[in-house]
Each structure stands twice: as C-alpha cells, then as structure tokens.
Design an enzyme around this catalytic site. Sequence first.
Site, PDB file in Angstrom:
ATOM      1  N   ALA A  34     123.969   6.714 143.697  1.00 34.15           N
ATOM      2  CA  ALA A  34     124.427   6.500 145.072  1.00 34.15           C
ATOM      3  C   ALA A  34     125.739   7.248 145.322  1.00 34.15           C
ATOM      4  O   ALA A  34     125.929   7.855 146.386  1.00 34.15           O
ATOM      5  CB  ALA A  34     124.606   5.015 145.335  1.00 34.15           C
ATOM      6  N   LEU A  83     106.647  38.282 121.669  1.00 34.07           N
ATOM      7  CA  LEU A  83     107.018  38.308 120.255  1.00 34.07           C
ATOM      8  C   LEU A  83     105.778  38.350 119.383  1.00 34.07           C
ATOM      9  O   LEU A  83     104.722  37.848 119.759  1.00 34.07           O
ATOM     10  CB  LEU A  83     107.802  37.042 119.898  1.00 34.07           C
ATOM     11  N   GLU A 113     115.767  29.153 116.786  1.00 35.31           N
ATOM     12  CA  GLU A 113     115.878  28.281 117.965  1.00 35.31           C
ATOM     13  C   GLU A 113     114.493  27.822 118.389  1.00 35.31           C
ATOM     14  O   GLU A 113     113.487  28.471 118.091  1.00 35.31           O
ATOM     15  CB  GLU A 113     116.607  29.000 119.110  1.00 35.31           C
ATOM     16  N   LYS A 115     111.138  27.111 120.228  1.00 33.94           N
ATOM     17  CA  LYS A 115     110.313  27.881 121.150  1.00 33.94           C
ATOM     18  C   LYS A 115     109.774  26.904 122.182  1.00 33.94           C
ATOM     19  O   LYS A 115     108.876  26.101 121.907  1.00 33.94           O
ATOM     20  CB  LYS A 115     109.177  28.555 120.385  1.00 33.94           C
ATOM     21  N   GLU A 171     113.254  29.936 129.608  1.00 32.57           N
ATOM     22  CA  GLU A 171     111.974  29.265 129.785  1.00 32.57           C
ATOM     23  C   GLU A 171     112.084  28.115 130.790  1.00 32.57           C
ATOM     24  O   GLU A 171     113.023  27.330 130.726  1.00 32.57           O
ATOM     25  CB  GLU A 171     111.547  28.715 128.414  1.00 32.57           C
ATOM     26  N   CYS A 405      74.696   1.904 138.205  1.00 33.82           N
ATOM     27  CA  CYS A 405      73.982   1.097 139.201  1.00 33.82           C
ATOM     28  C   CYS A 405      72.565   1.593 139.441  1.00 33.82           C
ATOM     29  O   CYS A 405      71.794   0.960 140.149  1.00 33.82           O
ATOM     30  CB  CYS A 405      74.758   1.087 140.520  1.00 33.82           C
ATOM     31  N   CYS A 420      78.012   9.405 142.501  1.00 31.31           N
ATOM     32  CA  CYS A 420      77.141   8.297 142.860  1.00 31.31           C
ATOM     33  C   CYS A 420      77.513   7.923 144.287  1.00 31.31           C
ATOM     34  O   CYS A 420      78.682   7.689 144.584  1.00 31.31           O
ATOM     35  CB  CYS A 420      77.408   7.131 141.903  1.00 31.31           C
ATOM     36  N   CYS A 425      78.410   0.458 144.072  1.00 35.02           N
ATOM     37  CA  CYS A 425      78.233   0.651 142.630  1.00 35.02           C
ATOM     38  C   CYS A 425      79.307  -0.137 141.881  1.00 35.02           C
ATOM     39  O   CYS A 425      80.497   0.024 142.133  1.00 35.02           O
ATOM     40  CB  CYS A 425      78.340   2.137 142.288  1.00 35.02           C
TER      41      CYS A 425
END
Length: 678
Positions: A34, A83, A113, A115, A171, A405, A420, A425
């Site tokens: 808030a 890569l 690191e 991926k 990424e 059904c 259906c 059903c």
Amino acid sequence: MPNEAKLEAERLRREIERHEHLYYVLDQPEVSDAEYDALLQRLREIEAAHPELGTPDSPTQRVGGRPREGFVKVRHSSPMLSLDNALNEGELRDFDRRVRQGLGDEPYAYVAELKMDGLSMAVHYSNGVFDRALTRGDGTVGEDVTENARTIRSLPLRIKTDLPELEIRGEVVMNRDAFFALNAEREQAGEPQFANPRNAAAGSIRVLDPSITAARRLAYYPYFALVDGETPFARHSETLRELKRLGFRTPDWRECVSIEEVLAFCTRFEEQREKLPYEIDGVVIKLDRIDQWKRLGRTAKAPRWAIAYKYAAWQAETEVENIGVQVGRTGALTPVAHLRDVKVGGVTVSRATLHNEDEIARLGLQIGDSVLIERSGDVIPKVVRVTAEGANRRPFTMPSRCPVCGGRVVREEGEAATRCVNTDCPAQLKQSVLHFASRGVMDIDGLGDKLVDQLVDKGVVRSVADLYENLDVPALAALERGIPAANGNGALRKAVRVGEKNATKIMENIAATRDQPLPRVLTALGIRFVGGRTAQLLADHFGSVDRIAQASVEELQAAEEVGPKVAESIAAFFAEPRNRELVERLRAAGLQFEQKIVKKAGGPLTGLTFVLTGTLPTLTREEATRRIEAAGGKVSGSVSKKTSFVVAGEEAGSKLEKAKSLGVPVLDEAGLLEKLPH
Ligand code: IVH
C-alpha cells in the site's frame, strides 16, 4: 511551482526505483504494497498535472501502453550466438581440454552460472535510460518487444552508468509460482495451459498487448554486457558484479579455478534444481578473462570459450498400456495415455495427456507402443514421441459415445476437441461441482471428488444450485448408508464416509460462500474462457451479474481484456435457458450478485475528487462512478478549486468551462482508465 513538482517527481522516482529494486531484485521489501502504491499514485498525479514532466523511464510507464499491430523486426548489433552443449561429465572435460590446448600454458579460470530456462532478450540503454528490447529471433534479427519488456519489474528502467550506449543480454523467465498460478487461471477459464515456464515466458513477451505481459510476472536475468559489440570489462565476473551494482538480478554464479570446481557447482545445483524458484536446464561455463575469449574465438555458430552443460531433461521411456478418455467440465473428451509406471526426475509417472485426436495422429501413436515422455514442473507429463512400435500395437479410436453418460459426442469443424453434448452428463456435472467448490473459486473445503462422485451418482446433486437447496447435515451424513463395500474389506466405505461433524463443517463452508465476492461467483459459474482474472475485470467493469447477463457481445468487449471470443462465450452462456435458471437459483440461495464497493483506503485514487461531465465513449456514468469509488476516489457533482480532475466526454458543458477557468486538469475516458487499477 513546476520546479517544485519537478523535484518532487524526481525524488519519488528515485524512491520508487529503490523500492522496486528491494522488492523485485533483492526480495527484501522495506515498505508495504500500500505504501508503494501510494508513492506511485502521487507520482502519477504529478505527471498528470504536469505532462511535461513525464519521462519514458518513469516507473509509471510500467503498466503497459496500447496494444500494437505487430512486431517490428530489428537487426541485432552483433549476432546473438548460441552455445555448444556438453551432455555429460566426459564432454565437459573434453571442453576443458580444448580450452587448455587453445591457451597453451596460460593460467585460466571459469565462471559457472545457472542456465536459466527462458528466452533470450537484448536490452538497450541510452545514457542510462532503457529504450529498447529485442528478442533473440533467429540470432541476427530479433523482434522489438520494448513496451512489453518495460513491464518487467526486475528490469531497471534507468541505470547509473556513464556509458552513452550499453547493451545487455540475458534471459526472460517466468518463475514457477507465477507459472502455476497462470496455468490454474487458464484451466479455470477453459483455456489451454502452457506446457512449461519457458513457453509461458515466450508466450507472454510476444503478445501484442503489453498489459497482458504486465499481468504475467516475468523476470529478467542478464549475463552479458556489450559496448560497441565488445564486453567493456576485463573479466566476465566483473560484468556480473557490475550488472548487480546496476540493479539487475543475475543468475547464481561462481568463479571456478578448475573443471572439478565446475563439476561440483553443476552437481550442487542439479540436486537443488526442483527447489529453485525458477527452472534451469543446466549450467553455462565461461572463461573468466575476456582477452582469452578473443584468443579462442568462435566457430560458425558458437563461441569456443563457453559451453552449456545441460542437465538431463526430465524424460524417460516407457510403454503405453492403454489409452483412456476423460470427460472435462466443458464436456471435452481428453485421451490419456496409461503408462507402465516409470520414474522421471524422482517422481513416478503413470499417466500422460494426449490432448486430442490430432495430437495422437501427429505422434503416430498406437496402444502398445514405447514412448518417450517428458515431465516439466508439476504439469501432467506429455508424450514427446514414439520410440518403438509395439509388436501387438492397435490404434486408438475416439469413442463415438461419451464414456461416462453414453450420450452423443461431436467434433465441431475447426475444433480439436471432441465433446459430449449432453449437458446432463454426470462427468460434466461432477467437474462443474468440483470447479465451483475449488480453492480460489468458492472455497468449499471438504467437498472433494469422492464426495462429489457420490452426490452426483445418487442424484442428490443435479446442479450446483442443489448444494444450497438439496443438502443438509442429515443428507450428507446419510450418504454412507446402503453403499456396499467395494471389495469386502470396507475400503470404499471408509473412503466416502461423512461423519456428522464433517457434514456440519461442509454445510458451514457452503453457507460461507454467500460472502464470496462477485468475481468469485462469476468464476464459479464456469463460463468458458472466464477464469479468475477475467471475472475480476468483468466485475470491475459491470458491477453485477445482471448487467453482464444483459450486455451485448459488443458491450462485453468494452471490459478490459475481453475480446470477441470471450464476449461470445459469455453471451452464449447467458442465452442458454438452463444457465439462466441456474443463475436464478443461485440468486435465491443468496450469493453475491453485485460488486460491493469496498472503498479502499490506500486505493490508487485515495484523496482525489472527480467530476464527470458529458457522455463518455464506453463507460456509463454509473460505471465510471463505481470504479472511481472502488479505487478510493470521490465523485462530486460540481467543479471547484478542490476538484482533482474533470472527466469530460462528448457534449460536455459548463463544467468543462469551469474546469478550464479554474485550471483543473481535464481527462478524457482513456485518461481516466489509465488511472484506474487494471
Ligand atoms: S550465454 C554466446 N548464459 O542459453 C553465449 N546463455 O544455448 C550466449 N541461457 O541462447 C549465451 N542462461 O538463451 C548464457 N547464464 C546464461 C544463460 C544462457 C540461459 C540461454 C540463452 C542462450 C542459450 C545458449
């Protein structure tokens, strides 16, 4: 005065940026939502009153501009390479050997690191201000997704740098929680689910309407910085430290002095893989020294100084023992592969979804075949491909009658699903009741699938309205009686027993649904394509079930994010007599059919007074009033110096004149909508 406003706007921007960084990058918020909203709101007001003070990097610009026509293709400053992969320890050691050979006797170190499993995106800053984002595309030419990327909160819109031009590559990912929430929402709405967080991230960045991206909670993890196509640092570890200093999140990483340390890093994260908040598909290993990157160079498609160590996908081979059919809430028949149990990523899998007939045809799958299956997160596993045809294979045919059904099934032209068409059903009814009772909808604790099966099978519940009309403690407690034990050992009997105490609780939970607000009631109706979020937007726009039921397809589309497909589905739902009957019965049961105006202290319009004049293009005066009030604002009939904004439509009269003479800012409908919460 404008100077004061300018200073305040700048101070607010700094402060908001700091809180965004604390919240979205460091996970260490210092203020409540808030308080953050109030700061943002104050900044919006200043920018509205002094449009000349607006800047493209202002945090108010994150909400998303107008939808666009299509994406513009833009050439990358230098190709975004991919890569080479190492699929096991041996291949990683081979890579290390090649590096050592390439560098002669020179010492070297790696950076390992994570991926991140998403899609790559390049972002550009001019004089420290974010001004462009491009997807990878084919590596040479990408798509301009600037407006969508602007909504990603962990992407700083402004960074402290002296560099006039800076490109950052990284990424875009969707974390698991956001992914599951999105899929749950899509399921409720009867929309297809995303198969994994990567697809969800890609699908969310490549939408034309930035407000959709904004709602999807994406994150950005950069791993490269470029100035004129070159890394501006001596070491990759420096890049990562600098990115962090600039206010980005970076993938977890570590300097490794040997390939042994790299392997230890790979193993450590593979073990934690399922517990991470986001999905990773391996580890990227890069030489730390940038001068050594240049020495080793690249092949046609990938650098020689880096490699991706890929974790095994959560895949396994098994046999399709049978293909069954499930009937969903909308009557869709979904073929499901029954598999010989197999362990995938630590979980035993015995079922995989096949979606529909076309999918089975595409896979060329028959019962008895061996298949490769893949599991991603908690999503129901899918069949990737057939690996060997079974000796006694037999084709699957979609049943011509509903397996539950016995009713007629049809496949509409242009639709993938076979449905259906019997609205009575029991399978559909059971799914509807479960949907109605589910968490996030009506929240009826205790009303699970076994109990629903019984209630429907015994004819106690023929419609969700029966939960209110036909059910009481004795009826629930009586369910147990007269049910024969399944196999003589009482297992079934035990599973479905509802004691009096439980029955009382369930009845209380049902009674408590009378307090569930309008959006929940709308979701509970089970209208196709109307999940929680759409229901919320419909409720905000129309304010009552009746106004939605009476709205035309065109009028429905005036609500945010409601397109023709959704609008038609809503109209078709309310056109159906049996649905209208259901609505009347639920009304009689005392459910909330009107949006209660909760005046939120701390709502974005708190402290602001609006005056409406003239005819607005889409909102009625009543709706506009309701929405302003719901956001904490006040609506007054006359303009004075205290009026914050006059909202003027067509044929606005004297009030508009008065606003102009008093210097009260004037908004059109679009301006008002921008101020209202989305
Ligand atoms: S470096 C020239 N680092 O994996 C090297 N890529 O197959 C370019 N990825 O297209 C990539 N996390 O989409 C790098 N920490 C990371 C990464 C990463 C994910 C993706 C990226 C790239 C693909 C490489």
